[in-house]
Design an enzyme around this catalytic site. Structure first.
Site, PDB file in Angstrom:
ATOM      1  N   HIS A 180     -10.829  -1.619   2.523  1.00 16.72           N
ATOM      2  CA  HIS A 180      -9.701  -1.801   1.621  1.00 16.72           C
ATOM      3  C   HIS A 180      -8.358  -1.546   2.300  1.00 16.72           C
ATOM      4  O   HIS A 180      -7.321  -1.953   1.771  1.00 16.72           O
ATOM      5  CB  HIS A 180      -9.832  -0.865   0.418  1.00 16.72           C
ATOM      6  CG  HIS A 180      -8.724  -1.020  -0.573  1.00 16.72           C
ATOM      7  ND1 HIS A 180      -8.504  -2.186  -1.271  1.00 16.72           N
ATOM      8  CD2 HIS A 180      -7.741  -0.175  -0.943  1.00 16.72           C
ATOM      9  CE1 HIS A 180      -7.453  -2.040  -2.053  1.00 16.72           C
ATOM     10  NE2 HIS A 180      -6.966  -0.837  -1.875  1.00 16.72           N
ATOM     11  N   CYS A 181      -8.345  -0.911   3.459  1.00 21.72           N
ATOM     12  CA  CYS A 181      -7.062  -0.477   4.039  1.00 21.72           C
ATOM     13  C   CYS A 181      -6.517  -1.413   5.113  1.00 21.72           C
ATOM     14  O   CYS A 181      -5.466  -2.020   4.941  1.00 21.72           O
ATOM     15  CB  CYS A 181      -7.214   0.928   4.618  1.00 21.72           C
ATOM     16  SG  CYS A 181      -7.461   2.204   3.363  1.00 21.72           S
TER      17      CYS A 181
END
Length: 447
Positions: free
Chosen positions: A277-278
Site C-alpha cells: 500500500h505504501c
C-alpha cells in the site's frame, strides 16, 4: 493557546496510569498490530472497522492477518483489553482515537482521501471535549491541518481549545520479525504544544522511542519522504538490473559486493515491480501536491515509470526463456506463478506485481495458475478483476513438471524450493532466491 487545564491534566494522568481508553479506526495491517501493542501495555482498546465480518472474527479471537497470531488477539480479549466494533457512534467512548485507514490513489493517480474524510466525519459526530485525535494514514503535508481539522471542527469544538490533534506516521513492515510496533520509533507532530505533549505521552507508553517534530506538516512529510526514498532507490537498481543484464553482469552479485563498503552505499534490491500500500502509491501523493506549488517532481515521476514497467520486463524474460528452452510462445504456454503476495512471508496482494504479470500473461494467451502458501485465493481488485477467485494450487513434482515454466514473484520461506528446482522444466527467478539458497542449475534464469 489553552493553558494546562483539567482536560489536558486529566488525560495525561489517564495515559500515565493506563486508564485511558484508546480507539483505533481501521483494523488492518496498521491498526490491528497497534491495537494489540497498546493492549499489551495495559490500555483498554476499542477497535473500529466498517467490515462487520472482520469485527465478528476478531471478537471471536480469530486473526484476519496471517502474520498476527490469533493467540495475541485471544489474550487481549481474555484480559478485557480489546474489543472490535462497527458501531461508530461509540467514538465518544475513547479518550484517544488513532486513525489508520487506507489512502489509495484515484484512477488518475490523484490522492483519494475518502476513507480519511469519512472517518473524520464520523468522529466529529461523536467528538467530546478533551479527546486526542491522531492520524496515522500516509498522506501529503497539510492533510491533518487543512482537511481533518476543519471536518472535526464542524462539531463546534475547536482544536487546541477543546480537543487535541496529532499526526504520527505508521511505520509497519508486515512479516518483518526484526521490528515490531513497539520497537519502531514513532515520529509525532501535533497542533500545538499541548497536543504534542499528549501525543508523546500516548505513543511513548506504547513504543520504545518517540521522536517529536515541530509540526503536523513535518510529521506528514517524514513518512512520505521515507517512501519516496525507497521508491527512487528501487527504481535505480531496477534500471541498473536492465543495463547490467545487457552487459552480462549479475546485478545481485554487484549489490552483494558493493554493500561491503562501510560508508556511502546502502543496498536496495531489484524485483518484478513494486507492491503493497505504501511504495507504489505514496510518492504520487507528494508529486500531486507539489504541482499545487508549481514544482515538477521529476525524480518521483521517473521512478514511478521505471518501477511500473518492471512487470513487462519480466514478461519479456519469460517469453525469451520459453522460446529458447521449449520453443513455445506465450500464447500456448502453461505458466506457474510462485508467490502472488507483494513481499515474502505475508498474504497481502495489494498492488502486487504478480497480479499485473498474471493479467498480462493471460492477455497474451498463456494459461496461468499460481501457488502461494499465504494466499488461498486472489481477492477482488479494481485493476485485476479477471483474476478474482483464482485459487492457489497444491504443488507436487508431477504438477510442477506439467508447466512449461515457473516464475518466482514472492520468495516465501515455506515454499519447497528443492522440489520446484528438481521438477520445473525452466524457472525465471525475479527475487534471486534460488541462487541465494545455493542452486546453480542452468535452467534457472534471473530476471
Amino acid at each position: 493557546m489553552l493553558a494546562e487545564g483539567p482536560n489536558l491534566a486529566g488525560l495525561l494522568e489517564k495515559i500515565r496510569s493506563r486508564d485511558a481508553v484508546i480507539g483505533i479506526v481501521g483494523l488492518g495491517y496498521v491498526g490491528l498490530p497497534l491495537a494489540l501493542a497498546a493492549a499489551k501495555k495495559g490500555f483498554r482498546v476499542v477497535g473500529f472497522d466498517i467490515n462487520s465480518g472482520c469485527v465478528v472474527e476478531l471478537n471471536a479471537g480469530k486473526t484476519p492477518l496471517k502474520h498476527i497470531p490469533a493467540d495475541e488477539i485471544k489474550a487481549a480479549i481474555r484480559a478485557r483489553l480489546f474489543e472490535a466494533t462497527d458501531e461508530f457512534s461509540r467514538l465518544s467512548e475513547p479518550d484517544a482515537i488513532i486513525v489508520c485507514v487506507p489512502t489509495p490513489l484515484g484512477q488518475h493517480r490523484e490522492p483519494d482521501l475518502t476513507f480519511v474524510e469519512g472517518t473524520m466525519e464520523a468522529i466529529a459526530k461523536a467528538l467530546r471535549p478533551g479527546q486526542l485525535i491522531s492520524l496515522e494514514s500516509t498522506t501529503y503535508p497539510g492533510t491533518t491541518s487543512k482537511i481533518c481539522r476543519p471536518i472535526l471542527e464542524k462539531s463546534g469544538l475547536r482544536s487546541v481549545r477543546d480537543f487535541y490533534l496529532a499526526y504520527s506516521p505508521e511505520r509497519e513492515d508486515p512479516g518483518n520479525l526484526d521490528f515490531t510496533t513497539h520497537s519502531i520509533p514513532k515520529v509525532v507532530g501535533a497542533d500545538g504544544p499541548e497536543a504534542l505533549r499528549l501525543a508523546l505521552a500516548l505513543y511513548g507508553s506504547i513504543a520504545d522511542r518517540v521522536v517529536p517534530v515541530s509540526s503536523l506538516e513535518t510529521a506528514e512529510a517524514v513518512k512520505i519522504s521515507e517512501n519516496v526514498f525507497r521508491a527512487v532507490n528501487i527504481a535505480l537498481v531496477n534500471e541498473l538490473k536492465m543495463v547490467y543484464f545487457r552487459m552480462g553482469v549479475d546485478i545481485f552479485e554487484v549489490i552483494e559486493a558493493a554493500k561491503t563498503k562501510p560508508f556511502g552505499f546502502m543496498p536496495f534490491y531489484p524485483g518484478p515491480g513494486l507492491g503493497g500500500h505504501c511504495i507504489p502509491i505514496d510518492p504520487f501523493y507528494l508529486s500531486w501536491k507539489a504541482r499545487a506549488y508549481g514544482v515538477n517532481t521529476k525524480f518521483i515521476e521517473l521512478a514511478g515509470e521505471i518501477n511500473a514497467d518492471m512487470p513487462r520486463w519480466v514478461i519479456d524474460r519469460i517469453a525469451n526463456v520459453l522460446n529458447g528452452r521449449t520453443r513455445k510462445s506465450l500464447s500456448c504456454a502453461r505458466i506457474l506463478i510462485v508467490g502472488v503476495a507483494y513481499k515474502k512471508n505475508i498474504g497481502d496482494v495489494r498492488e502486487s506485481p504478480a497480479l499485473t504479470i498474471m493479467q498480462l500473461l493471460k492477455e497474451r494467451g498463456a494459461e496461468v495458475e499460481f501457488h502461494d502458501p499465504h494466499v488461498l485465493a486472489i481477492p477482488p481488485t479494481r485493476d485485476h478483476s479477471r483474476l478474482a477467485g483464482l485459487r492457489s494450487i497444491h504443488l507436487t513434482p508431477s504438477i510442477i513438471a506439467a508447466y512449461d515454466i515457473a516464475v518466482i514473484i514472492a520468495d516465501h520461506d515455506n515454499v519447497d524450493w528443492h522440489m520446484l528446482v528438481k521438477s520445473a522444466p525452466a524457472i525465471v527467478d525475479t527475487r534471486n532466491v534460488l541462487k541465494r539458497l545455493g542452486f546453480e542449475e542452468e535452467k534457472i534464469v534471473i530476471a
